[in-house]
Motif scaffolding. Structure first.
Motif, short mmCIF file in Angstrom:
data_model
loop_
_atom_site.label_atom_id
_atom_site.label_comp_id
_atom_site.label_asym_id
_atom_site.label_seq_id
_atom_site.Cartn_x
_atom_site.Cartn_y
_atom_site.Cartn_z
N UNK A 1 4.88 1.77 6.57
CA UNK A 1 3.91 2.77 7.05
C UNK A 1 4.48 4.19 6.98
N UNK A 2 5.78 4.33 7.21
CA UNK A 2 6.35 5.68 7.24
C UNK A 2 6.74 6.21 5.86
N UNK A 3 7.08 5.32 4.94
CA UNK A 3 7.64 5.76 3.66
C UNK A 3 6.87 5.25 2.45
N UNK A 4 6.24 4.07 2.59
CA UNK A 4 5.72 3.35 1.44
C UNK A 4 4.61 4.06 0.68
N UNK A 5 3.93 4.99 1.32
CA UNK A 5 2.85 5.69 0.62
C UNK A 5 3.39 6.64 -0.45
N UNK A 6 4.61 7.17 -0.23
CA UNK A 6 5.25 7.97 -1.28
C UNK A 6 6.23 7.12 -2.09
N UNK A 7 7.05 6.36 -1.39
CA UNK A 7 8.07 5.54 -2.05
C UNK A 7 7.44 4.25 -2.53
N UNK A 8 6.74 4.36 -3.66
CA UNK A 8 6.10 3.19 -4.24
C UNK A 8 6.04 3.40 -5.74
N UNK A 9 5.57 2.39 -6.43
CA UNK A 9 5.52 2.44 -7.90
C UNK A 9 4.71 3.63 -8.39
N UNK A 10 3.68 4.03 -7.64
CA UNK A 10 2.81 5.11 -8.10
C UNK A 10 2.93 6.39 -7.27
N UNK A 11 3.61 6.33 -6.16
CA UNK A 11 3.62 7.47 -5.23
C UNK A 11 4.51 8.62 -5.69
N UNK A 12 4.45 9.69 -4.92
CA UNK A 12 5.17 10.91 -5.30
C UNK A 12 6.68 10.68 -5.40
N UNK A 13 7.21 9.76 -4.62
CA UNK A 13 8.67 9.53 -4.61
C UNK A 13 9.08 8.46 -5.61
N UNK B 1 1.09 21.52 11.37
CA UNK B 1 -0.23 21.11 10.89
C UNK B 1 -0.19 21.32 9.38
N UNK B 2 -0.36 20.25 8.60
CA UNK B 2 -0.21 20.42 7.15
C UNK B 2 -1.35 21.25 6.58
N UNK B 3 -1.07 21.99 5.51
CA UNK B 3 -2.19 22.62 4.83
C UNK B 3 -2.87 21.55 3.96
N UNK B 4 -4.03 21.92 3.44
CA UNK B 4 -4.84 20.93 2.73
C UNK B 4 -4.08 20.28 1.58
N UNK B 5 -3.28 21.06 0.86
CA UNK B 5 -2.50 20.49 -0.23
C UNK B 5 -1.43 19.54 0.28
N UNK B 6 -0.85 19.90 1.43
CA UNK B 6 0.20 19.04 1.99
C UNK B 6 -0.37 17.72 2.47
N UNK B 7 -1.63 17.73 2.89
CA UNK B 7 -2.28 16.46 3.26
C UNK B 7 -2.12 15.49 2.09
N UNK B 8 -2.33 16.04 0.87
CA UNK B 8 -2.25 15.20 -0.32
C UNK B 8 -0.83 14.76 -0.60
N UNK B 9 0.15 15.49 -0.06
CA UNK B 9 1.54 15.11 -0.25
C UNK B 9 1.80 13.69 0.22
N UNK B 10 1.11 13.28 1.28
CA UNK B 10 1.25 11.90 1.76
C UNK B 10 0.07 11.03 1.30
N UNK B 11 -1.14 11.59 1.37
CA UNK B 11 -2.32 10.76 1.08
C UNK B 11 -2.58 10.61 -0.41
#
Lengths: 378, 407
Positions: A276-288, A192-202
């Motif tokens: 859906x699995x990667x694109x939220x981080x692996x994108x022009x603006x995302x964390x990855x 269960x992610x902690x609140x900060x980890x929620x932001x890791x994807x969202x």
């Protein structure tokens, strides 16, 4: 005394009434309610997890993989409010929106209360939109709440009695045993992610720090859903009909295929899965974005997608393989290696799973194998 | 705090009850409980932090099975010392790093991060980052399965890393990537694949550091297909010696191509000044100047707008000694024997020979006060190496110092 007895009787009557016609959904403009039931989006009554009035279940063409958990997704908006259509990003939901996602597993017959759960395909909620609690184990319900200042993410963890879920901002590790149809078992360190980890994807735009829903994008929602008592209907059309969605352009709308739809082209299925699995981080603006590998639906550049691309910060995550994707050679490609790992220092995605999604890996391996072989260099 | 007190009280009560034993057994149990209590508390403190907060980490070893993260600006996380306050991630089950921060104005001070499964401390897309007196270590020694980076600011602006230590990273001990305005000073990197690495970063000063026992000591790298190209890096007053550790990086990472025995390595960067360093006994070469082509990136199409050639490199006034006597990799060994005989050694500088033929003024690799340079003729497959030092006899203007404007 008679007065008090009367009040008690009234209370009981109200309580009984509540199970049939619960109080409306409660939107909290601030604060962090301790109990999931404070929101009253979903509620437990008569052995079922039920959806409150105007709480709409929905599904995605291709869902994000989370340790084979099944997911019951809902959206609720205040009366008179609607989301605005967006062609690429998540729909623009109004202040007051509450999105819920309940993670659950089917349980073996008579196996309720234990930590053994079934590994099976997610067939969606029951015909009434809810879940029969004697057939499932509820794990957590995550709420995404659109407040004036932006979205907040709140993880609620269900108790063993399956009567209530409590806010667990610091997250949790749950140990489960996943039982497959062939009798094999796998250990799951369900996180269960902690609140900060929620932001890791969202936190799809790390710079702004704002968080956004990931699933409810037009291209993920553009498919049919069997609505309780209303028959099957396209979700975008249904949301328009009930007043949950406006500004939808005429003509054909973007659509990702189901990653496991054998009728869809392999390339489209793989891209849908990666989106859906990667694109939220692996994108022009995302964390990855640091990696230079972008896997969201809008990316067309083959190098950005990983073809013949050297990794940058992968460390031991390369698995001694030189390229993110070596066309035609899944065994030489880093992408499937990281999907096949459960080592937190190697695996992708970084959060949200502790077992391998065998079917997803097979899809990505097939996709890479089908690419015309190309020598990337030495 | 309350929980800590309860735990201590229980510990105290146990020690009083005795059971015929000395109270000594109970005290460590109480300590462990107090440490477990603080570990849980720290997670909440990071969630609840407000700008300006200082979160103190007491002395002790605190164990975490999931990574920690922070998203609030202006927070300081401060321990009692890099050998006293230890955040241990041994046996970590979830999360790709020890501590992940996405917040401006973050300060990490006086503590250690040990044995994280992935990177030790990662901070991304932040401005004004300070890391002071922090140790990141994989305590089992160099292993490919260790996390990639120790201290890892990426896509940051205004970064100060000082008086810190990184040991055992399977990629880079101190790694600053895709950042701007950076100072790394007074720190020590040991037994990593790359000791200190500045990659795709603009304006960095790296000085007064010690890099020893790594595969490569100090690396200034530029890789294609990233958000920016690096530029303007000064490396001075460092001690870079005996970086001869076998490369234990996983193949595929850029540093996996770094030969063991590399002192200072400049790769595909422009505008680099290397001066006033003590560089000694790095067995492949004390200084290597190379192109991304030597790291395995051969596909020109993939490079796009990227400039793969190192240009305007100024090496001067260093104290160089030893090294070059036992180069890594078969091709280098053969090259050394062919050029300098069995008992000979490479000169101080090894250049892979990739140059941009379109550039009229040449690469402007200016090497002063070195024992010599070998152009290895990488583009020609090492067939026509050259010892001619004349093309490298030039000077360049010095680069300006990095000013972080911290007052």
């Amino acid at each position: 005394m008679p007065m008090r007895r009367f009040l008690a009787a009234l209370g009981l009557a109200l309580l009984a009434a509540c199970t049939r016609a619960p109080a409306p959904v409660a939107f909290f403009a601030e604060g962090m309610p301790e109990r999931l039931s404070d929101w009253n989006v979903v509620y437990v009554a008569d052995g079922r997890l039920r959806l409150n009035a105007r709480v709409e279940p929905y599904t995605l063409d291709s869902p994000l993989f989370t340790d084979y958990a099944h997911k019951l997704r809902t959206v609720w908006m205040p009366e008179g409010k609607a989301a605005r259509y967006q062609p690429v990003d998540a729909l623009d939901f109004p202040v007051g929106t509450i999105i819920s996602k309940t993670f659950y597993y089917p349980v073996p017959d008579g196996g309720r209360g234990g930590d053994v759960v079934l590994r099976s395909a997610d067939t969606g909620p029951e015909p009434d939109g809810g879940l029969a609690l004697d057939k499932v184990r509820l794990v957590e319900t995550r709420l995404l709440v659109r407040r004036e200042a932006g979205w907040i993410a709140l993880p609620y963890v269900w108790n063993a009695e399956q009567t209530e879920a409590r806010l667990m901002r610091s997250g949790e590790l749950l140990s489960l045993t996943l039982l497959a149809a062939d009798g094999s078992k796998a250990q799951v360190d369900y996180t269960v992610p902690d609140e900060n980890q929620c932001a890791g994807c969202h936190g799809t735009d790390l710079k702004s720090k704002a968080i956004f829903p990931i699933g409810p994008k037009a291209r993920h929602l553009n498919r049919d859903f069997a609505y309780p008592g209303a028959g099957s209907e396209n979700q975008l059309a249904h949301w328009q009909k009930i007043g949950y969605l406006t500004d939808v352009p005429a003509g054909e709308l973007p659509k990702n295929p189901s990653w496991d739809d054998p009728a869809a082209p392999l390339d489209a299925r793989a891209r849908s899965y990666l989106d859906i699995n990667c694109g939220h981080c692996h994108s022009r603006k995302g964390a990855a974005r640091t990696s230079g590998m972008w896997l969201d639906a809008t990316t067309r550049d083959l190098l950005r997608l990983g073809r013949c691309k050297l990794p940058i910060a992968a460390g031991q995550g390369t698995g001694n393989r030189p390229w993110d994707i070596a066309p035609g050679k899944p065994d030489d490609s880093i992408l499937p290696y990281r999907m096949e790992s459960v080592d937190p220092g190697v695996m992708m995605p970084e959060l949200g799973r502790s077992v391998v999604h065998a079917e997803g890996v097979a899809l990505i391996r097939d996709w890479i194998a089908a690419m015309p072989a190309q020598d990337c260099g030495s | 705090m309350k929980r800590t007190c309860v735990a201590l009280a229980i510990g105290f009560a146990l020690s009083l009850s005795g059971c015929g034993k000395q109270g000594g057994d109970a005290a460590p149990a109480g300590k462990a409980e107090a440490e477990a209590g603080f570990a849980a508390e720290l997670r909440n403190k990071l969630l609840d932090a407000k700008p300006g907060d200082v979160i103190d980490v007491p002395a002790g070893t605190f164990h975490f099975d999931r990574s920690l993260s922070l998203r609030v600006d202006g927070v300081t996380l401060r321990g009692q010392g890099m050998d006293k306050s230890i955040l241990s991630f041994k046996g970590q089950k979830a999360g790709a790093e020890g501590l992940l921060v996405n917040a401006n104005g973050f300060t990490l001070e006086n503590l250690a991060i040990e044995d994280s499964k992935g990177d030790g401390f990662k901070i991304s897309q932040a401005e004004n980052v300070t890391v002071r007196g922090v140790r990141v270590e994989w305590t089992g020694g160099p292993k490919t399965s260790n996390g990639g980076y120790g201290l890892y600011p990426v896509l940051c602006k205004n970064v100060l890393i000082e008086n810190s230590v990184a040991i055992g990273a399977s990629d880079s001990g101190i790694y600053v990537g895709q950042s701007r305005d950076v100072i790394v000073r007074g720190s020590r990197a040991e037994r990593n694949v790359a000791g200190i690495e500045i990659e795709n970063t603009i304006n960095a000063d790296v000085y007064d550091n010690v890099a020893t026992g790594n595969t490569g000591g100090i690396l200034v790298f530029n890789m294609p297909a990233l958000t920016q190209q690096g530029d303007a890096i000064r490396v001075f007053r460092n001690k870079v010696f005996q970086n001869n550790l076998d490369n234990f990086g996983a193949k595929g990472t850029p540093v996996a191509s770094v030969p063991a025995g590399s002192g200072v390595v400049i790769n595909s960067n422009d505008n680099i000044e290397i001066f006033d360093n003590d560089i000694a006994d790095n067995q492949t070469a004390n200084i290597i100047v190379s192109s991304v082509y030597s790291t395995g990136y051969k596909d020109d199409k993939a490079s796009g707008e990227f400039d793969p050639y190192p240009e305007r490199i100024y090496v001067h006034d260093n104290r160089l000694s030893g090294g070059g006597d036992s180069p890594d990799r078969m091709d280098f060994k053969a090259l050394k024997v062919a050029m300098y005989g069995l008992g000979g050694h490479f000169p101080d500088v090894l250049f892979d020979g990739y140059v941009n033929p379109q550039r009229k003024e040449g690469p402007q690799l200016c090497l002063r006060g070195v024992s010599g340079v070998l152009n290895a003729d990488g583009p020609g497959g090492y067939k026509n190496p050259s010892k001619d030092a004349k093309p490298f006899d030039c000077a360049l203007p010095s680069l300006p110092a990095v000013d972080l404007k911290r007052g």
